[in-house]
Design a protein around this motif. Structure first.
Motif, PDB file in Angstrom:
ATOM      1  N   VAL A 153       5.175   1.300 -13.464  1.00 32.76           N
ATOM      2  CA  VAL A 153       6.243   1.045 -12.465  1.00 32.76           C
ATOM      3  C   VAL A 153       6.255  -0.099 -11.799  1.00 32.76           C
ATOM      4  CG1 VAL A 153       7.424   2.280 -10.731  1.00 32.76           C
ATOM      5  CG2 VAL A 153       6.704   3.889 -12.768  1.00 32.76           C
ATOM      6  N   LEU A 154       5.278  -0.104 -11.162  1.00 31.38           N
ATOM      7  CA  LEU A 154       5.048  -1.339 -10.114  1.00 31.38           C
ATOM      8  C   LEU A 154       4.651  -2.589 -10.747  1.00 31.38           C
ATOM      9  CD1 LEU A 154       3.177   0.370  -7.085  1.00 31.38           C
ATOM     10  CD2 LEU A 154       5.628  -0.248  -7.338  1.00 31.38           C
ATOM     11  N   GLN A 155       4.311  -2.612 -12.065  1.00 33.26           N
ATOM     12  CA  GLN A 155       3.923  -3.678 -12.880  1.00 33.26           C
ATOM     13  C   GLN A 155       2.605  -4.536 -12.179  1.00 33.26           C
ATOM     14  OE1 GLN A 155       7.471  -6.163 -12.662  1.00 33.26           O
ATOM     15  NE2 GLN A 155       8.256  -5.316 -14.645  1.00 33.26           N
ATOM     16  N   LEU A 156       1.795  -3.717 -11.856  1.00 34.24           N
ATOM     17  CA  LEU A 156       0.375  -4.064 -11.601  1.00 34.24           C
ATOM     18  C   LEU A 156      -0.482  -3.337 -12.634  1.00 34.24           C
ATOM     19  CD1 LEU A 156       0.764  -3.202  -7.739  1.00 34.24           C
ATOM     20  CD2 LEU A 156       0.778  -5.388  -8.766  1.00 34.24           C
ATOM     21  N   THR A 157      -1.768  -3.723 -12.495  1.00 33.18           N
ATOM     22  CA  THR A 157      -2.861  -3.071 -13.432  1.00 33.18           C
ATOM     23  C   THR A 157      -3.389  -1.851 -12.874  1.00 33.18           C
ATOM     24  OG1 THR A 157      -4.623  -4.265 -12.137  1.00 33.18           O
ATOM     25  CG2 THR A 157      -3.496  -5.477 -13.957  1.00 33.18           C
ATOM     26  N   SER A 204       1.038  -1.357   0.082  1.00 30.59           N
ATOM     27  CA  SER A 204      -0.101   0.092   0.003  1.00 30.59           C
ATOM     28  C   SER A 204       0.905   1.250   0.048  1.00 30.59           C
ATOM     29  CB  SER A 204      -0.861  -0.061   1.247  1.00 30.59           C
ATOM     30  OG  SER A 204      -1.838  -1.203   1.115  1.00 30.59           O
ATOM     31  N   TYR A 205       1.893   1.217   0.913  1.00 28.69           N
ATOM     32  CA  TYR A 205       2.863   2.196   0.919  1.00 28.69           C
ATOM     33  C   TYR A 205       3.598   2.482  -0.548  1.00 28.69           C
ATOM     34  CZ  TYR A 205       1.854   2.126   6.011  1.00 28.69           C
ATOM     35  OH  TYR A 205       1.328   1.818   7.266  1.00 28.69           O
ATOM     36  N   GLN A 206       3.897   1.399  -1.012  1.00 29.36           N
ATOM     37  CA  GLN A 206       4.857   1.601  -2.499  1.00 29.36           C
ATOM     38  C   GLN A 206       3.878   2.140  -3.400  1.00 29.36           C
ATOM     39  OE1 GLN A 206       5.846  -2.520  -2.520  1.00 29.36           O
ATOM     40  NE2 GLN A 206       7.790  -2.089  -1.828  1.00 29.36           N
ATOM     41  N   VAL A 207       2.595   1.633  -3.372  1.00 31.35           N
ATOM     42  CA  VAL A 207       1.549   2.252  -4.459  1.00 31.35           C
ATOM     43  C   VAL A 207       1.364   3.697  -3.992  1.00 31.35           C
ATOM     44  CG1 VAL A 207      -0.979   2.204  -5.060  1.00 31.35           C
ATOM     45  CG2 VAL A 207       0.366   0.174  -4.605  1.00 31.35           C
ATOM     46  N   PHE A 208       1.069   4.172  -2.948  1.00 24.76           N
ATOM     47  CA  PHE A 208       1.064   5.644  -2.531  1.00 24.76           C
ATOM     48  C   PHE A 208       2.192   6.303  -2.937  1.00 24.76           C
ATOM     49  CE2 PHE A 208       2.127   9.162   0.227  1.00 24.76           C
ATOM     50  CZ  PHE A 208       1.002   9.663   0.150  1.00 24.76           C
ATOM     51  N   MET A 209       3.373   5.727  -3.018  1.00 26.81           N
ATOM     52  CA  MET A 209       4.510   6.662  -3.465  1.00 26.81           C
ATOM     53  C   MET A 209       5.049   6.463  -4.790  1.00 26.81           C
ATOM     54  SD  MET A 209       6.913   8.578  -2.029  1.00 26.81           S
ATOM     55  CE  MET A 209       6.503   8.224  -0.278  1.00 26.81           C
ATOM     56  N   ALA A 210       4.328   5.434  -5.579  1.00 25.36           N
ATOM     57  CA  ALA A 210       4.333   5.575  -6.877  1.00 25.36           C
ATOM     58  C   ALA A 210       3.294   6.470  -7.427  1.00 25.36           C
ATOM     59  CB  ALA A 210       3.947   4.335  -7.609  1.00 25.36           C
ATOM     60  N   VAL A 211       2.252   6.559  -6.779  1.00 30.45           N
ATOM     61  CA  VAL A 211       1.401   7.597  -7.345  1.00 30.45           C
ATOM     62  C   VAL A 211       1.562   8.887  -7.107  1.00 30.45           C
ATOM     63  CG1 VAL A 211      -1.102   8.428  -7.153  1.00 30.45           C
ATOM     64  CG2 VAL A 211      -0.805   6.006  -7.185  1.00 30.45           C
ATOM     65  N   VAL A 212       2.470   9.318  -6.152  1.00 27.53           N
ATOM     66  CA  VAL A 212       2.847  10.648  -5.796  1.00 27.53           C
ATOM     67  C   VAL A 212       3.784  11.008  -6.782  1.00 27.53           C
ATOM     68  CG1 VAL A 212       4.244  12.053  -4.345  1.00 27.53           C
ATOM     69  CG2 VAL A 212       2.144  10.405  -3.477  1.00 27.53           C
ATOM     70  N   GLU A 213       4.692   9.999  -7.143  1.00 30.26           N
ATOM     71  CA  GLU A 213       5.892  10.475  -8.045  1.00 30.26           C
ATOM     72  C   GLU A 213       5.485  10.479  -9.479  1.00 30.26           C
ATOM     73  OE1 GLU A 213       8.522   7.280  -7.167  1.00 30.26           O
ATOM     74  OE2 GLU A 213       9.425   8.097  -5.328  1.00 30.26           O
ATOM     75  N   GLN A 214       4.438   9.384 -10.002  1.00 31.49           N
ATOM     76  CA  GLN A 214       4.186   9.535 -11.449  1.00 31.49           C
ATOM     77  C   GLN A 214       3.017  10.507 -11.599  1.00 31.49           C
ATOM     78  OE1 GLN A 214       6.001   7.886 -13.386  1.00 31.49           O
ATOM     79  NE2 GLN A 214       7.212   7.304 -11.534  1.00 31.49           N
ATOM     80  N   GLU A 215       2.399  10.794 -10.666  1.00 35.88           N
ATOM     81  CA  GLU A 215       1.019  11.604 -10.699  1.00 35.88           C
ATOM     82  C   GLU A 215      -0.194  11.207 -11.842  1.00 35.88           C
ATOM     83  OE1 GLU A 215       2.340  15.605 -12.084  1.00 35.88           O
ATOM     84  OE2 GLU A 215       3.232  15.994  -9.821  1.00 35.88           O
ATOM     85  N   SER A 216       0.077   9.697 -11.685  1.00 38.29           N
ATOM     86  CA  SER A 216      -1.040   9.055 -12.234  1.00 38.29           C
ATOM     87  C   SER A 216      -1.076   7.600 -11.933  1.00 38.29           C
ATOM     88  CB  SER A 216      -0.495   8.996 -13.693  1.00 38.29           C
ATOM     89  OG  SER A 216      -1.097   8.175 -14.643  1.00 38.29           O
ATOM     90  N   PHE A 217      -2.388   7.079 -12.020  1.00 42.87           N
ATOM     91  CA  PHE A 217      -2.648   5.712 -11.539  1.00 42.87           C
ATOM     92  C   PHE A 217      -1.961   4.889 -12.651  1.00 42.87           C
ATOM     93  CE2 PHE A 217      -6.637   6.179  -8.550  1.00 42.87           C
ATOM     94  CZ  PHE A 217      -5.657   7.012  -7.874  1.00 42.87           C
ATOM     95  N   GLN A 218      -2.091   5.015 -13.797  1.00 47.82           N
ATOM     96  CA  GLN A 218      -1.698   4.544 -14.959  1.00 47.82           C
ATOM     97  C   GLN A 218      -0.162   4.416 -14.983  1.00 47.82           C
ATOM     98  OE1 GLN A 218      -3.929   3.258 -17.705  1.00 47.82           O
ATOM     99  NE2 GLN A 218      -2.230   2.041 -18.551  1.00 47.82           N
TER     100      GLN A 218
END
Length: 295
Positions: free
Chosen positions: A24-28, A5-19
């Motif tokens: 980056v995280l190799q998830l859908t 969950s924390y990794q998802v949070f940080m990835a969204v912050v850095e990428q400014e996009s769910f897609q």
């Protein structure tokens, strides 16, 4: 909440996009959306503002950011410690650096460190003094180059002294050969950088009552020197700025000795993750003796 969950949070912050975070995280994208929704449901407040321009933190999210970053940093440090126990030197270390230090020092530091520690990855974050300070405070970077005037309460090691000099257009003539006086500077129009970009120069100008920039709100060194070259005014800069500056201008020492002390600062000064410790030791070795050189 889980580490994912924390990794998802940080990835969204850095990428400014769910897609993009999903890539980056190799998830859908659906998995990212569900993870964020789960965090928001568990916390009881929204973390992100969704808009056509992108995805951005709410005020609640901004407040939680440094805490979540610290959790992820702790996980990284744990992996580094385990690797060290197994006889390996590996990990990721994030280095904050201001512009002139980045231009002058980072190419050789990166190359030399990579040769000695090929399994430790260095990520470089370039910004102003204020940027580096807040990145350290928030855990965005592990170590950072700062001026002693901007380091605040952060733990640090002084590494380099850098004198303040005056940059003038090529056709400028000083009243005294080889240097420029404070009284002469008081008659000049100055190109100054925006507050927070060069605290050391601002301190010198305040100390001697030198005039402000009068409409120049420059962020980077190259733009300021370009304006000087064009005859817009003069400027004070740390000498390091001019080492690789490609503009035809002249540089004069001041009649008074003014300098900045550059330090290596740390997000935490009480304990270092193994890879961070290696980076710190390597940088300090490269600058050994520099504090005693004449400026």
């Amino acid at each position: 909440m889980t580490l994912l969950s924390y990794q998802v949070f940080m990835a969204v912050v850095e990428q400014e996009s769910f897609q993009k975070a999903a890539q980056v995280l190799q998830l859908t994208p659906s998995a990212i959306s569900h993870a964020v929704a789960g965090m928001e449901s568990e916390l009881g407040f929204p973390l992100f503002i969704r808009s056509k321009q992108g995805v951005y933190l709410t005020n609640y999210g901004k407040e939680l950011f440094p805490y979540i970053k610290n959790v992820l940093n702790s996980d990284e440090y744990l992996h580094q410690a385990v690797a060290q126990f197994n006889g390996l030197q590996k990990g990721v270390v994030r280095v904050g650096v201001f512009n002139s230090a980045c231009v002058e020092w980072m190419p050789s530091l990166l190359k030399g460190f990579e040769q000695e520690y090929p399994n430790v990855q260095l990520d470089i974050y370039q910004g102003t003094y204020d940027d580096v300070y807040h990145w350290l405070k928030d855990g965005v970077v592990d170590v950072g180059f700062l001026s002693a005037s901007s380091v605040g309460e952060l733990a640090n090691d002084p590494i380099y002294k850098d004198r303040i000099v005056c940059v003038v257009p090529k056709d400028f003539k000083t009243e005294h050969p080889g240097y420029i006086t404070i009284e002469e500077l008081k008659k000049q129009h100055f190109v100054t950088q925006r507050e927070g970009c060069d605290a050391d120069v601002n301190n010198v100008m305040t100390k001697y009552g030198l005039p402000g920039g009068g409409g120049s709100y420059i962020v980077d060194d190259m733009s300021a020197i370009s304006l000087v070259m064009g005859g817009y005014g003069v400027c004070l800069v740390p000498e390091l700025v001019m080492r690789k500056m490609p503009f035809p201008v002249d540089i004069y020492p001041l009649e008074v000795k003014e300098e900045r002390t550059i330090v290596l600062a740390y997000a935490r000064g009480d304990v270092f993750a193994p890879a961070v410790s290696r980076v710190r030791e390597y940088i300090l070795e490269q600058f050994e003796g520099e504090l005693n050189h004449e400026v």
